[in-house]
Structures are given as structure tokens and as C-alpha cells.
Design a protein around this motif. Structure first.
Motif, short mmCIF file in Angstrom:
data_model
loop_
_atom_site.label_atom_id
_atom_site.label_comp_id
_atom_site.label_asym_id
_atom_site.label_seq_id
_atom_site.Cartn_x
_atom_site.Cartn_y
_atom_site.Cartn_z
N ALA A 1 9.31 15.63 -7.65
CA ALA A 1 9.07 14.82 -6.42
C ALA A 1 8.00 14.21 -6.15
N PHE A 2 6.87 14.51 -7.15
CA PHE A 2 5.58 13.84 -6.95
C PHE A 2 5.42 12.84 -7.86
N LYS A 3 6.39 12.52 -8.83
CA LYS A 3 6.22 11.43 -9.95
C LYS A 3 6.77 10.48 -9.37
N PRO B 1 -2.05 3.23 -1.07
CA PRO B 1 -2.37 4.17 -0.08
C PRO B 1 -1.99 3.59 1.38
N ALA B 2 -1.92 2.32 1.23
CA ALA B 2 -1.36 1.72 2.63
C ALA B 2 0.02 1.83 2.91
N TYR B 3 0.77 1.75 2.07
CA TYR B 3 2.25 2.03 2.11
C TYR B 3 2.51 3.50 2.25
N PHE B 4 1.74 4.25 1.94
CA PHE B 4 1.91 5.64 1.99
C PHE B 4 1.31 5.79 3.56
N VAL C 1 0.91 12.87 -4.15
CA VAL C 1 2.40 12.97 -3.89
C VAL C 1 3.06 11.89 -4.13
N GLY C 2 2.79 10.88 -5.10
CA GLY C 2 3.41 10.08 -5.76
C GLY C 2 3.42 8.53 -5.35
N TYR C 3 2.38 8.21 -4.44
CA TYR C 3 2.17 6.91 -4.18
C TYR C 3 0.85 6.16 -4.46
#
Length: 294
Positions: free
Chosen positions: A178-180, A245-248, A240-242
Motif C-alpha cells: 500500500a505504501f509503494k 506533500p502538498a498533494y498529500f 505512506v507513498g506520496y
């Protein structure tokens, strides 16, 4: 010759706001009479733990029922069923607005009236708790039985013969990856599936799309990191795969209802020495030992 025990309830309007309410429970065995043809205005889960029989659809087509098995009776659908020469069954009748959501999530299957089970013991144990709560004069009867109906739907979902006790293998594999930073198409390719096949498998196993399934895992982990560590939001996003950081942060805010920094502030605990530097692992929860009493 057959034996039967059953109780029926009439929950008040306030109890219906629990989402599901139990309308009745029964335990029966032996040469039970045939049921129907009839049509109900509520749901019934009938768990067959021993014996065999049949279920007849509205179009006259008969399905074989071999224990352990589940028979779904849903509102507005005619049904007709019975044992060949006797069986053991327990049933729970229920209704409520949450039934539609459980159906959407795949826990109730209107189009699959007979479901083979790997094991009926968990369901029988839950039904037995409903039966014990059904004693006369129990002031929490409606609350206890409503909670048990929610539990029963989860137990029956896990008990299906087409899933493993720990969940569908595809879901387990997705959780591990999931975190890839992989797209849904890339996840599908890793499992030798087309994106459409992956969507079907996840929808059947988890009641949602692969994107929502992965997002739930990622955001759950992000919450743990925000609450338990001092990692910057950008670092949490990468964990967690992002990469962005802004999108996250936008995604987190849209789904959780608040920004990551606000969530962290809300969940913070001020303790001597600051936050833990241990990243919580949901698959390895710690055992917190209390100091001996003075």
C-alpha cells in the motif's frame, strides 16, 4: 420430529437509529417443515450448521444447500426452502438503514441467496449471544441485540468459503504494497491481473474500489505517524507513498476533514520527554506493562 426455540422483538423508534435492529432470533434442528413460498419485508440470515436441503428461487430454479451454509432472505424477494431429511439451523431477523450500506460493501448478497461457509461456529456463537440477551426483562435487549447483528454480518463475511480467515489474498497483497508509489494498473500487473479484474476482486472482498482501499490504509498509517511521532508532514507523506506533500495534505484534508497539522495538534499528548520515537506498527501492537502498585 423437530425442536425449535425463538424470540421476536419490536424495537422502539429510538433503537432504529442504531442503524440495525434485531427483530427475532431462533435455534432449530430436526425434520423442520418447509418454509414458504413467502416474501418478507426485512432481512433474515439463516445459518445451516448440519444437514442438507434446498433453496428455490422465484423462477423455480433450485439450489442445493449443504452445511455449513448461509441462506440470505432479503426484503421483497420470494423464497422457498427446506431440509432434505432434517438439518440444524439458527436464524436472525433484522432491519435498518445500515442494511443498504452492508449490501453495498458486499456483506449482504441479495443476488446470492445460498452462500457456502468455511465454518459456522463463529456465526452460531454470535447468535447464541443474541439468544442470551433475549431473556425476559433485559433492559438492554434492543441495544445488545443490535450490536450483535452488526457483529454477525462481519462474522458471516469472514466465514465465507471463498475467503481465507485473514481476508482475500489480493487484499492482503495490496495491504503489503500500500505504501509503494504504484498506480492501480501497476498493482494489478504485479498480481497478474487487469485493472478491471483487480477492481472486481477488491469490490467483492472489501466493498470498495482499489483506490479507496489503498487510500484508507495510507491515511490510517499517516494518522498514526502524525499522532505518535514528530516527523514533518512531508516525511509522513513519503512514508505512506506520496512524494508530493502538498498533494498529500490536500488529500488528507479532503478525506479526514482537517489538515494534517491540525490533526496532529488535536491528537497530541504532552508527556515528559516529548513524543515517542517509535513508529507504531499495526501488525505488532505493543504490550504496555503497568508499573507495580506501591
Amino acid at each position: 420430529m423437530y425442536h425449535t426455540w425463538m424470540r421476536y422483538f419490536t424495537p422502539a423508534p429510538v433503537h432504529h437509529r442504531l442503524g440495525l435492529v434485531c427483530l427475532g432470533v431462533g435455534l432449530q434442528y430436526g425434520e423442520l417443515p418447509v418454509v414458504g413460498p413467502r416474501t418478507l419485508d426485512h432481512h433474515v440470515a439463516v445459518v445451516i450448521s448440519a444437514g442438507s436441503g434446498w433453496y428455490e428461487r422465484a423462477d423455480g430454479h433450485r439450489l442445493t444447500v449443504t452445511a455449513p451454509a448461509l441462506i440470505w432472505l432479503v426484503p421483497g424477494t420470494p423464497h422457498h426452502y427446506g431440509p432434505d431429511s432434517g438439518w440444524d439451523e439458527c436464524f436472525v431477523a433484522f432491519t435498518g438503514a445500515a442494511a443498504a450500506t452492508y449490501t453495498e460493501l458486499g456483506c449482504i448478497e441479495p443476488d446470492r441467496p445460498v452462500v457456502p461457509l468455511a465454518d459456522a461456529e463463529g456465526a452460531r456463537a454470535t447468535v447464541a449471544r443474541i439468544a442470551r440477551a433475549a431473556r425476559r426483562g433485559n433492559p438492554l435487549l434492543e441495544v445488545e441485540t443490535a450490536a450483535a447483528v452488526h457483529e454477525l454480518l462481519v462474522v458471516l463475511r469472514r466465514a465465507r468459503a471463498d475467503t481465507t480467515p485473514d481476508g482475500h489474498q489480493v487484499l492482503q497483497a495490496l495491504a503489503r504494497d500500500a505504501f509503494k508509489p504504484l498506480s492501480v494498473a501497476e498493482h494489478a500487473a504485479r498480481h497478474g491481473m487487469t485493472p478491471a479484474e483487480l477492481r472486481t476482486a477488491v469490490r467483492r472482498g472489501a466493498g470498495c474500489s482499489p483506490k479507496d482501499y489503498l487510500l484508507g490504509i495510507r491515511l490510517g498509517r499517516a494518522k498514526e505517524l502524525l499522532a505518535a511521532t514528530e516527523l514533518p508532514v512531508a516525511a509522513v507523506a513519503r512514508r505512506v507513498g506520496y512524494d508530493d506533500p502538498a498533494y498529500f495534505s490536500r488529500l488528507f484534508t479532503r478525506r479526514v476533514g482537517m489538515a494534517p497539522v491540525r490533526f496532529r495538534a488535536q491528537q497530541a499528548r504532552t508527556v515528559p520527554g516529548g513524543r515517542s520515537d517509535r513508529i507504531p506498527d499495526p501488525d505488532d501492537p505493543p504490550m504496555i506493562e503497568r508499573p507495580p502498585a506501591p
